[in-house]
Design a protein around this motif. Sequence first.
Motif, PDB file in Angstrom:
ATOM      1  N   ALA A 183       3.541   8.324   3.286  1.00 17.27           N
ATOM      2  CA  ALA A 183       3.638   6.982   2.705  1.00 17.27           C
ATOM      3  C   ALA A 183       5.098   6.545   2.623  1.00 17.27           C
ATOM      4  O   ALA A 183       5.427   5.377   2.881  1.00 17.27           O
ATOM      5  N   THR A 184       5.997   7.479   2.264  1.00 19.95           N
ATOM      6  CA  THR A 184       7.433   7.190   2.284  1.00 19.95           C
ATOM      7  C   THR A 184       7.851   6.719   3.670  1.00 19.95           C
ATOM      8  O   THR A 184       8.578   5.731   3.830  1.00 19.95           O
ATOM      9  N   HIS A 185       7.355   7.403   4.665  1.00 13.02           N
ATOM     10  CA  HIS A 185       7.641   7.093   6.069  1.00 13.02           C
ATOM     11  C   HIS A 185       7.095   5.719   6.444  1.00 13.02           C
ATOM     12  O   HIS A 185       7.761   4.943   7.151  1.00 13.02           O
ATOM     13  N   ALA A 186       5.899   5.376   5.965  1.00 15.44           N
ATOM     14  CA  ALA A 186       5.310   4.070   6.279  1.00 15.44           C
ATOM     15  C   ALA A 186       6.189   2.934   5.761  1.00 15.44           C
ATOM     16  O   ALA A 186       6.450   1.952   6.465  1.00 15.44           O
ATOM     17  N   VAL A 187       6.648   3.056   4.530  1.00 17.16           N
ATOM     18  CA  VAL A 187       7.516   2.017   3.952  1.00 17.16           C
ATOM     19  C   VAL A 187       8.862   1.999   4.678  1.00 17.16           C
ATOM     20  O   VAL A 187       9.455   0.930   4.900  1.00 17.16           O
ATOM     21  N   THR A 188       9.346   3.157   5.075  1.00 18.72           N
ATOM     22  CA  THR A 188      10.584   3.234   5.851  1.00 18.72           C
ATOM     23  C   THR A 188      10.471   2.403   7.127  1.00 18.72           C
ATOM     24  O   THR A 188      11.421   1.703   7.510  1.00 18.72           O
ATOM     25  N   HIS A 189       9.326   2.481   7.792  1.00 17.58           N
ATOM     26  CA  HIS A 189       9.109   1.683   8.993  1.00 17.58           C
ATOM     27  C   HIS A 189       9.148   0.185   8.695  1.00 17.58           C
ATOM     28  O   HIS A 189       9.647  -0.602   9.503  1.00 17.58           O
ATOM     29  N   VAL A 190       8.639  -0.206   7.553  1.00 12.56           N
ATOM     30  CA  VAL A 190       8.714  -1.621   7.170  1.00 12.56           C
ATOM     31  C   VAL A 190      10.175  -2.044   7.078  1.00 12.56           C
ATOM     32  O   VAL A 190      10.578  -3.091   7.609  1.00 12.56           O
ATOM     33  N   TRP A 224       0.829  -1.203   0.000  1.00 17.41           N
ATOM     34  CA  TRP A 224       0.000   0.000   0.000  1.00 17.41           C
ATOM     35  C   TRP A 224       0.867   1.259   0.000  1.00 17.41           C
ATOM     36  O   TRP A 224       0.551   2.249  -0.673  1.00 17.41           O
ATOM     37  N   GLY A 225       1.945   1.234   0.765  1.00 18.91           N
ATOM     38  CA  GLY A 225       2.811   2.404   0.820  1.00 18.91           C
ATOM     39  C   GLY A 225       3.493   2.685  -0.497  1.00 18.91           C
ATOM     40  O   GLY A 225       3.594   3.835  -0.935  1.00 18.91           O
ATOM     41  N   ARG A 226       3.970   1.643  -1.152  1.00 16.67           N
ATOM     42  CA  ARG A 226       4.609   1.837  -2.452  1.00 16.67           C
ATOM     43  C   ARG A 226       3.608   2.338  -3.491  1.00 16.67           C
ATOM     44  O   ARG A 226       3.958   3.163  -4.349  1.00 16.67           O
ATOM     45  N   GLU A 227       2.384   1.831  -3.428  1.00 15.34           N
ATOM     46  CA  GLU A 227       1.349   2.327  -4.351  1.00 15.34           C
ATOM     47  C   GLU A 227       1.129   3.818  -4.155  1.00 15.34           C
ATOM     48  O   GLU A 227       1.000   4.578  -5.117  1.00 15.34           O
TER      49      GLU A 227
END
Length: 461
Positions: free
Chosen positions: A199-206, A185-188
């Motif tokens: 969203a960049t931050h969300a993927v960073t947390h992953v 979802w974050g990459r989308e």
Amino acid sequence: MFYDQRGLPLTAANEQAVLSYDATINAYLGFQLTTGTHLKEGLAADDNMPMLHILRGYFMKLFAVPALEDKARQCHEATSRAISACGSHKREQLHHQALGRWCDGDWQGANSAWEQILLDHPTDVLAIRLAHFTHFYSGDARRMRDSAARVLPHWDTSVPGYGYIKGLYAFGLEETGDYHAAERWGREAVDDNPSDIWATHAVTHVFEMQERHDEGMAWIDELSKQWTGMNNFTFHVWWHRALFSLEKERYDEVLTLYDTQFRATQTEEYLDMTNAIAMLWRLESRGVDVGDRWEELADLSEQRTQGHLLYFADAHFIMALARGGRTEAIQEMLASLRQAAHRDDTQCQVIARVGLTLAEAIVSFHEGRFDAAFERLLPARYDVIAIGGSHAQRDLFALVLTEAALQGKRATDARALLAERIALKPKNPHAWRRYAEALELAGDATAAKTARQRCSTLLAA
């Protein structure tokens, strides 16, 4: 009656005020420095528009600064006058109610109002974003995830800002441990809008949770090119970039990022301060000399010993006071926290449940009373989630507990805690090194040697 860009009714005097309102919301979602400018333009076009006064009040609350509390209440009162003069829609009345509850310190009441709005108006992106914020700082990741999930069927590419909703949902998924879905979802969302820093931050947390440090560094380095014109939230993502360097034990690089990126500007904003405080503590716990960097943080924290609008920030402020040796301010803050623990607003309930214990443990640790710190913090370790923040941010307090066990020569406790840590972070050289120290403390030289070999192998990779 006018309508915003997502088709929601707005009470306003003219189209220009509505356009400025939309611009303010869009800038807020994008963490843009122009957010306040658009709001001022809207109020200049219509100083009796209820949602503009509500929005200004929300912004006052988001700063979590005691000095702005009166301004937030004034915005609530101005909204009351505007509604009396011009009328309002039920949705606007619920926003007015939410602001009032928030001003009273009732986070649950504010959240209830926003979630009620979203049942009938699922494209109210302001309600979505604010519910996300307060769920986050309540430590309630499931509500944060589900709040976004409930509105998703009502959003698609025809609704402006759909990508932002994907990013919010991605972060909720990450904090509830669904890393695969969170990354998708974050990459989308980032594909839709490369400047979507949440969203960049969300993927960073992953990447952080999965120990994908090289990918995380590359992800941030590439997307940071999109951050022109953004506010201080960029500092927080640079803090994440420094965390990746920290785990690779590139300490000079961490200090460079500290000085040139996430603490280059010595602001009083709570997230900026917590970034810096948490990083300095981590560095010092690894034996890194951080120079005089604590001083300005202790100076600023001395001004934040009262109020307690966001305990997550308070826990960091008292750490800065302790590291800065500000004995009088520490005692003032502890006394204030003890008084606050008897009040019934949301953050004071957090203080009563776990905040006071955590603060006392932090002070005990930095006074060298490691047993006292450990014994205070251990029973509360699973309640620390109530202070909010992310898993990555709250990990600081897990580190304090572990370090107290090591420094206090509590061999069995230290070994157990570090066994937990390497199970969660099997690629972390520092965790293996500390585990080896705990094993040595417990008298298990053979296992300690194996742990040190593991540390060396990871560093060489």
